[in-house]
Design a protein around this motif. Structure first.
Motif, mmCIF file in Angstrom:
data_model
loop_
_atom_site.group_PDB
_atom_site.id
_atom_site.type_symbol
_atom_site.label_atom_id
_atom_site.label_comp_id
_atom_site.label_asym_id
_atom_site.label_seq_id
_atom_site.Cartn_x
_atom_site.Cartn_y
_atom_site.Cartn_z
ATOM 1 N N GLU A 1 9.089 -10.139 -10.336
ATOM 2 C CA GLU A 1 8.510 -9.497 -9.160
ATOM 3 C C GLU A 1 7.353 -8.560 -9.506
ATOM 4 O OE1 GLU A 1 9.013 -10.502 -6.347
ATOM 5 O OE2 GLU A 1 11.054 -11.252 -6.135
ATOM 6 N N ALA A 2 7.452 -7.815 -10.617
ATOM 7 C CA ALA A 2 6.364 -6.894 -10.974
ATOM 8 C C ALA A 2 5.069 -7.652 -11.296
ATOM 9 C CB ALA A 2 6.791 -5.991 -12.133
ATOM 10 N N PRO A 3 5.106 -8.712 -12.111
ATOM 11 C CA PRO A 3 3.870 -9.479 -12.320
ATOM 12 C C PRO A 3 3.356 -10.152 -11.051
ATOM 13 C CG PRO A 3 5.432 -9.930 -14.077
ATOM 14 C CD PRO A 3 6.169 -9.151 -13.031
ATOM 15 N N MET A 4 4.265 -10.568 -10.169
ATOM 16 C CA MET A 4 3.802 -11.159 -8.918
ATOM 17 C C MET A 4 3.102 -10.109 -8.056
ATOM 18 S SD MET A 4 4.174 -14.371 -8.908
ATOM 19 C CE MET A 4 3.498 -14.443 -7.258
ATOM 20 N N CYS A 5 3.518 -8.846 -8.140
ATOM 21 C CA CYS A 5 2.790 -7.784 -7.431
ATOM 22 C C CYS A 5 1.361 -7.688 -7.947
ATOM 23 C CB CYS A 5 3.516 -6.449 -7.611
ATOM 24 S SG CYS A 5 5.042 -6.298 -6.649
ATOM 25 N N PRO B 1 2.029 -7.494 0.341
ATOM 26 C CA PRO B 1 3.366 -8.022 0.629
ATOM 27 C C PRO B 1 3.379 -9.541 0.624
ATOM 28 C CG PRO B 1 2.339 -7.185 2.623
ATOM 29 C CD PRO B 1 1.442 -6.789 1.494
ATOM 30 N N LYS B 2 4.563 -10.075 0.433
ATOM 31 C CA LYS B 2 4.715 -11.526 0.486
ATOM 32 C C LYS B 2 4.476 -12.010 1.912
ATOM 33 C CE LYS B 2 8.094 -11.695 -3.274
ATOM 34 N NZ LYS B 2 9.372 -12.269 -3.766
ATOM 35 N N ALA C 1 5.674 0.784 -5.699
ATOM 36 C CA ALA C 1 6.085 0.551 -4.314
ATOM 37 C C ALA C 1 6.296 -0.933 -4.053
ATOM 38 C CB ALA C 1 5.046 1.124 -3.358
ATOM 39 N N CYS C 2 5.406 -1.753 -4.588
ATOM 40 C CA CYS C 2 5.530 -3.200 -4.411
ATOM 41 C C CYS C 2 6.786 -3.716 -5.103
ATOM 42 C CB CYS C 2 4.284 -3.891 -4.947
ATOM 43 S SG CYS C 2 4.327 -5.698 -4.816
ATOM 44 N N ALA C 3 6.984 -3.314 -6.366
ATOM 45 C CA ALA C 3 8.168 -3.770 -7.103
ATOM 46 C C ALA C 3 9.451 -3.269 -6.448
ATOM 47 C CB ALA C 3 8.091 -3.295 -8.555
ATOM 48 N N ASN C 4 9.401 -2.071 -5.879
ATOM 49 C CA ASN C 4 10.583 -1.513 -5.239
ATOM 50 C C ASN C 4 11.008 -2.342 -4.031
ATOM 51 O OD1 ASN C 4 12.421 0.846 -5.377
ATOM 52 N ND2 ASN C 4 11.688 1.211 -3.303
ATOM 53 N N GLY D 1 -1.374 -11.272 -14.557
ATOM 54 C CA GLY D 1 0.061 -11.285 -14.303
ATOM 55 C C GLY D 1 0.828 -11.962 -15.415
ATOM 56 N N SER D 2 0.241 -13.014 -15.996
ATOM 57 C CA SER D 2 0.899 -13.744 -17.077
ATOM 58 C C SER D 2 1.039 -12.875 -18.319
ATOM 59 C CB SER D 2 0.099 -15.014 -17.396
ATOM 60 O OG SER D 2 0.761 -15.809 -18.345
ATOM 61 N N ILE D 3 -0.028 -12.164 -18.695
ATOM 62 C CA ILE D 3 0.057 -11.291 -19.864
ATOM 63 C C ILE D 3 0.914 -10.065 -19.566
ATOM 64 C CG2 ILE D 3 -1.304 -9.712 -21.323
ATOM 65 C CD1 ILE D 3 -3.358 -11.856 -21.642
ATOM 66 N N PHE D 4 0.866 -9.553 -18.336
ATOM 67 C CA PHE D 4 1.741 -8.443 -17.963
ATOM 68 C C PHE D 4 3.201 -8.847 -18.102
ATOM 69 C CE2 PHE D 4 3.494 -5.729 -14.317
ATOM 70 C CZ PHE D 4 3.730 -4.643 -15.147
#
Length: 236
Positions: A210-214, A221-222, A93-96, A186-189
């Motif tokens: 965007e997915a790692p930032m989620c 949300p941002k 949902a976040c990445a979307n 997030g970095s390894i993801f």
């Protein structure tokens, strides 16, 4: 005082050191969580970790990879949705909401991937495949090696099959006091998304950012004042 026997053995010991050097890598095993509705998973995934890393650094890597696996497991369980396999996970949902570009891995063939939720499902399915190939010893051995620039680096895989989960780490950045667990995960993801076939650039709207930032934001949300670009130096 060195005795005569030691002197006789010295050439042999030198040759032994040359042809049988100290091991450069040590294997670690990381338990694989078992998501709801997913079967045929290995008990562990395995990494050959370079011996230049200290025991404390190895533990930090182990903990971070375990955290990434938890995000994967939560996604797969939420997507399973009691057996319907139609659920939308928090990560999807976040990445979307934010990912609109480079949604397809380089190896993708078939119907277009048109949104961030679909891209997340494809990425996590590929991570499932890589977990199986690693844990059941079908893929080449995954290695974690040191580097002196960036933070966590992995090359983009061009196929789906038997891809090792290898990456390299600059510990000077990875273990900085101001870098928390979510940033490391997030970095390894991000690196694992490269191994899953997704590619840069590292900028807003691109799935691989965007997915790692989620993950780093904990699916939130941002908000104004939270500049994603400040975190892109952790994505190589």
């Amino acid at each position: 005082m060195t005795n005569f026997r030691d002197l006789l053995l010295l050439p042999f010991k030198i040759l032994q050191r040359i042809f049988s050097p100290e091991p450069v890598f040590t294997e670690i095993a990381i338990p694989v969580p078992q998501p709801l509705g997913l079967t045929n998973l290995p008990d562990n995934i395995y990494f050959d970790v370079h011996t230049n890393f200290t025991p404390a650094q190895v533990q930090l890597l182990r903990d971070t990879i375990s955290g990434v696996l938890q995000y994967w497991a939560v996604h797969m369980s939420q997507r399973w949705a009691g057996g319907t396999n139609t659920g939308v996970s928090q990560l999807a949902a976040c990445a979307n909401t934010y990912a609109t570009r480079n949604l397809e891995p380089i190896w993708h063939q078939g119907p277009p991937i048109t949104n961030g939720a679909m891209a997340t499902n494809v990425a996590m399915n590929q991570l499932t495949r890589m977990i199986r190939d690693n844990g059941f010893r079908r893929a080449p051995r995954a290695r974690i090696t040191p580097r002196s620039t960036g933070t966590v680096f992995a090359t983009t895989a061009i196929s789906q099959n038997t891809i090792p989960l290898s990456f390299s780490v600059n510990m000077a950045n990875f273990q900085r006091p101001d870098v928390n667990a979510a940033i490391r995960q997030g970095s390894i993801f991000h690196a694992f998304l490269h191994r899953a076939g997704f590619y840069d650039p590292k900028t807003s709207t691109y799935f691989i950012s965007e997915a790692p930032m989620c993950v780093i934001r904990g699916y939130q949300p941002k908000v104004p004042g939270f500049n994603d670009a400040n975190f892109y130096n952790f994505f190589d």
